[in-house]
Each structure stands twice: as structure tokens, then as C-alpha cells.
Design a protein around this motif. Structure first.
Motif, PDB file in Angstrom:
ATOM      1  N   VAL A 110       0.833  -1.201   0.000  1.00 22.66           N
ATOM      2  CA  VAL A 110       0.000   0.000   0.000  1.00 22.66           C
ATOM      3  C   VAL A 110       0.868   1.253   0.000  1.00 22.66           C
ATOM      4  CG1 VAL A 110      -1.880  -1.174   1.213  1.00 22.66           C
ATOM      5  CG2 VAL A 110      -0.168   0.095   2.521  1.00 22.66           C
ATOM      6  N   GLN A 148      -5.022  -3.630 -13.483  1.00 21.06           N
ATOM      7  CA  GLN A 148      -6.044  -2.821 -12.825  1.00 21.06           C
ATOM      8  C   GLN A 148      -7.319  -2.678 -13.650  1.00 21.06           C
ATOM      9  OE1 GLN A 148      -4.633   1.043 -11.710  1.00 21.06           O
ATOM     10  NE2 GLN A 148      -6.626   1.786 -11.078  1.00 21.06           N
ATOM     11  N   GLU A 157      -3.903  -3.549  -8.172  1.00 19.78           N
ATOM     12  CA  GLU A 157      -5.191  -2.873  -7.957  1.00 19.78           C
ATOM     13  C   GLU A 157      -6.308  -3.534  -8.763  1.00 19.78           C
ATOM     14  OE1 GLU A 157      -5.424   1.025  -6.953  1.00 19.78           O
ATOM     15  OE2 GLU A 157      -3.313   1.505  -7.045  1.00 19.78           O
ATOM     16  N   SER A 162     -10.004  -1.892  -8.019  1.00 11.82           N
ATOM     17  CA  SER A 162     -10.194  -0.447  -7.810  1.00 11.82           C
ATOM     18  C   SER A 162     -11.190   0.164  -8.788  1.00 11.82           C
ATOM     19  CB  SER A 162      -8.856   0.284  -7.911  1.00 11.82           C
ATOM     20  OG  SER A 162      -8.307   0.150  -9.202  1.00 11.82           O
ATOM     21  N   GLN A 164     -16.472  -5.739  -5.958  1.00 12.27           N
ATOM     22  CA  GLN A 164     -15.168  -5.880  -5.326  1.00 12.27           C
ATOM     23  C   GLN A 164     -15.161  -7.049  -4.353  1.00 12.27           C
ATOM     24  OE1 GLN A 164     -13.639  -2.376  -3.434  1.00 12.27           O
ATOM     25  NE2 GLN A 164     -13.803  -1.099  -5.261  1.00 12.27           N
ATOM     26  N   SER A 201      -2.446  -2.152  -3.795  1.00 14.73           N
ATOM     27  CA  SER A 201      -3.667  -1.350  -3.698  1.00 14.73           C
ATOM     28  C   SER A 201      -3.390  -0.081  -2.897  1.00 14.73           C
ATOM     29  CB  SER A 201      -4.784  -2.153  -3.028  1.00 14.73           C
ATOM     30  OG  SER A 201      -5.969  -1.395  -2.924  1.00 14.73           O
ATOM     31  N   HIS A 202      -4.254   0.921  -3.096  1.00 16.60           N
ATOM     32  CA  HIS A 202      -4.230   2.103  -2.233  1.00 16.60           C
ATOM     33  C   HIS A 202      -5.382   2.055  -1.235  1.00 16.60           C
ATOM     34  CE1 HIS A 202      -6.989   3.235  -5.528  1.00 16.60           C
ATOM     35  NE2 HIS A 202      -7.648   3.846  -4.560  1.00 16.60           N
ATOM     36  N   ASN A 203      -6.220   1.023  -1.322  1.00 18.65           N
ATOM     37  CA  ASN A 203      -7.381   0.868  -0.454  1.00 18.65           C
ATOM     38  C   ASN A 203      -7.013  -0.036   0.726  1.00 18.65           C
ATOM     39  OD1 ASN A 203      -9.846   0.141   0.762  1.00 18.65           O
ATOM     40  ND2 ASN A 203     -10.959   0.404  -1.160  1.00 18.65           N
ATOM     41  N   VAL A 245      -7.030  -4.252   1.428  1.00 20.25           N
ATOM     42  CA  VAL A 245      -5.789  -4.958   1.746  1.00 20.25           C
ATOM     43  C   VAL A 245      -5.900  -5.667   3.087  1.00 20.25           C
ATOM     44  CG1 VAL A 245      -3.337  -4.644   2.260  1.00 20.25           C
ATOM     45  CG2 VAL A 245      -4.364  -3.471   0.324  1.00 20.25           C
TER      46      VAL A 245
END
Length: 331
Positions: A49, A101, A182, A185, A192, A214-216, A220
């Protein structure tokens, strides 16, 4: 799980891109990934992340050799993956695959699903038509797509179905390692959850090692066993996912976790958000010392001059790139 031998070992990986700022100016180097080391074991998921631009995707693409690393080593199942060329590289590629992604861009609109899934088999394995069809039918069923749909084209499917097909394409060669960049995303929240549950089930069945980018952080947290937090090309904290969420050590990790919404209105209103000030520094000219010191509320003079190492905290498996942790107040 910790007793198993790593199936993927990455050491001191660097990815530096050359950037030309214009005429009569020296070529600059963008340090997208700047000395990352990690290990993955069979059946394990590591979440990666960080903010956009921290180098997560560049790391994933470098591991699979879609882009060539500047320095470092990549070992897959005891083989030096970076040293392979020609036929040896081609024979090794089925062991590591990637899910991208955007499911709309990753599938060729001119190919049927049968052709999409047959392409990796044709490129890497010598199978009879009967065996090829058997594999396609098996994997398409495993990802929840009707067997009768293999003669359709990508535009005839929803985003979630396309991502299922992309996962099927990655897993049809039965890889040891999966890089998921990702993968959820661009999908609706309900979809999801379906894709994440599918990936967990397939990982368990295939004993797959997975790097989940991921940035979420909520996503994660759900899917990963271990977690690595990346900032400006470096891993600043790594360890067991539950431990990091329960007790984040690095100031950057604390700020990221504080931004994750809590599905309880009272708790959400009562908690204190950690808001970082300033912009992310440029990877062309990162700050000296600790690269996070320009945004860290606890930075001291030492942070501005001495690059910190990624070390164990009090002998625990949790690693953190900050020698000043002892004086930072607990949350």
C-alpha cells in the motif's frame, strides 16, 4: 506459513527511469523504486500500500519483468529470474503472472474469451486441442463464468466478469506467484467483494503466493496476511497485517490507517484524523536522510541527514524505517 521456503525473493530492487527535462539540461533519473526487498511464501498474500506515485505498480511490473530493474535480484523458486534470457525466460514465465487494474483495457476486444484464454497456453505449453479445451473449461468454471460464454467477446461482459476472465487468464498457466495490481479499484463495491472472495478461494486451492497492490487499506486488510507500506520508492513499514493495523509504528502508516473510514458513525466522529501537511517530494530529487521528514510532525535534525534502515522493532517481526519510534507518542 513462516516455515515454508519463499517462492519469491526480491532483494534491493531499484527501478530508475531516465527523464529528459529539455534541451541543454542534464538527463534526470526518476527513482520510482529505490531499494525494495521482500519475500513471499506459498499460500501467502502480501499487501502493498501507499499513495499514488509511491512506486507500487513499478515494483510489480519490475518483478514480472514488464519493465527492467536498474539493480537488484529477483529469485523465483530458486531461479535467478533476472538472469534468464531467450528460451529459459520463456519457460520460466508461467511461474509468475499478473492481473492488471483495468479489465476493460487488459483484454483484446477482437478476441473471444476462448482465444484470450488459449493464447497463454499456445505461447508456453504444447497441449492437444482436447487438453487445451479441458483447461479452459476448468478455469472458466473456477472463476464463475458460464462455460457457454467462451465464444463471446469482452464487450459482452460487465466489469466484474471481465476481471474474472483476466484472473482466469493469469491462472490458467498454474503460476506459483500472482502479482495483482489494484485488481478491484475500478469495480463497484459489491463486485469488489465478489472478486476478493474469488481470489482468496483460488489462492487457497492453488497454494498461490500473491502480491496484492492497492491504495485501499480496507481491501488490503481483508485479503492480506502481511503488509508492506511504501513511500517514495521505499518500504517504510512491514509485518503481519493484523499487527500493523492494530499498532502502526511509522508516522506515515499511522496517517494512512487513520484515513480508513470506520463503519460506525459514533466512532468515526470521535476519532482523530492524522492529516499530513505538504506535498509528496519528487522522486527525481528525493529529500536527504529520511525521505518522509519533510511531512513528518516528529522529524528531528538526524532525520534530515541520516537515511534510516528498515529494522525490527524491539525484536518483533514488525519492521519499521524510523529510529525515533521510541519517542513518538502512542495513539
Amino acid at each position: 506459513m513462516s516455515e515454508l521456503q519463499p517462492v519469491l525473493t526480491v532483494k534491493d530492487l531499484k527501478v530508475h527511469f531516465k527523464k529528459s527535462p529539455g534541451y541543454f539540461k542534464p538527463v534526470e533519473r526518476v527513482k520510482a523504486v529505490d531499494g525494495v526487498s521482500l519475500e513471499l511464501r506459498p499460500g501467502e498474500t502480501m499487501g502493498l500500500v501507499g499513495e499514488s506515485g509511491c512506486g507500487k505498480s513499478s515494483l510489480g511490473r519490475a518483478i514480472i519483468r514488464l519493465i527492467h530493474p536498474t539493480e537488484g535480484t529477483i529469485d523465483i523458486g530458486g531461479t535467478n529470474f533476472l538472469a534468464l534470457k531467450g528460451g529459459a525466460l520463456r519457460r520460466a514465465r508461467p511461474s509468475i503472472q499478473m492481473v492488471f487494474q483495468d479489465p476493460y483495457a487488459s483484454l483484446d476486444p477482437r478476441m473471444t474469451i476462448q482465444e484470450v484464454l488459449a493464447e497463454p497456453l499456445n505461447a508456453h505449453l504444447r497441449l492437444s486441442s482436447e487438453e487445451k479445451n479441458r483447461r479452459i473449461q476448468k478455469i472458466i468454471s473456477a472463476v464463475g463464468i458460464p462455460k457457454t460464454a467462451v465464444h463471446k467477446y469482452p464487450h459482452e461482459f460487465s466489469g466484474g466478469q471481465r476481471q474474472r476472465i483476466a484472473i482466469a487468464r493469469a491462472l490458467i498457466l498454474e503460476p506459483k506467484v500472482l502479482i495483482a495490481d489494484e485488481p478491484v479499484s475500478s469495480l463497484d463495491v459489491s463486485v469488489q467483494a465478489q472478486i476478493l472472495n474469488l481470489m482468496k478461494d483460488l489462492q487457497r486451492e492453488m497454494n498461490l503466493a500473491m502480491l496484492f497492490i492497492s491504495h485501499n487499506l480496507a481491501v488490503v486488510r481483508y485479503i492480506s496476511h502481511r503488509l508492506a507500506v511504501m513511500y517514495l520508492g521505499k518500504i517504510v513499514e512491514a509485518g503481519e497485517s493484523r499487527e500493523i493495523y492494530k499498532n502502526p509504528l511509522h508516522p506515515y502508516t499511522r496517517a494512512l490507517i487513520s484515513a480508513v473510514p470506520i463503519p460506525d458513525p459514533k466512532l468515526e466522529r470521535s476519532r482523530t484524523r492524522i492529516v499530513l501537511t505538504g506535498e509528496i517530494p519528487s522522486p527525481v530529487n528525493p529529500p536527504s536522510g529520511c525521505t518522509f521528514h519533510t511531512r513528518c510532525p516528529y522529524a528531528v535534525e538526524k532525520c534530515r541527514t541520516t537515511p534510516p534502515e528498515l529494522l525490527s522493532f524491539n525484536g518483533s517481526p514488525q519492521l519499521v524505517r524510523c529510529p525515533e519510534i521510541g519517542r513518538i507518542p502512542r495513539q
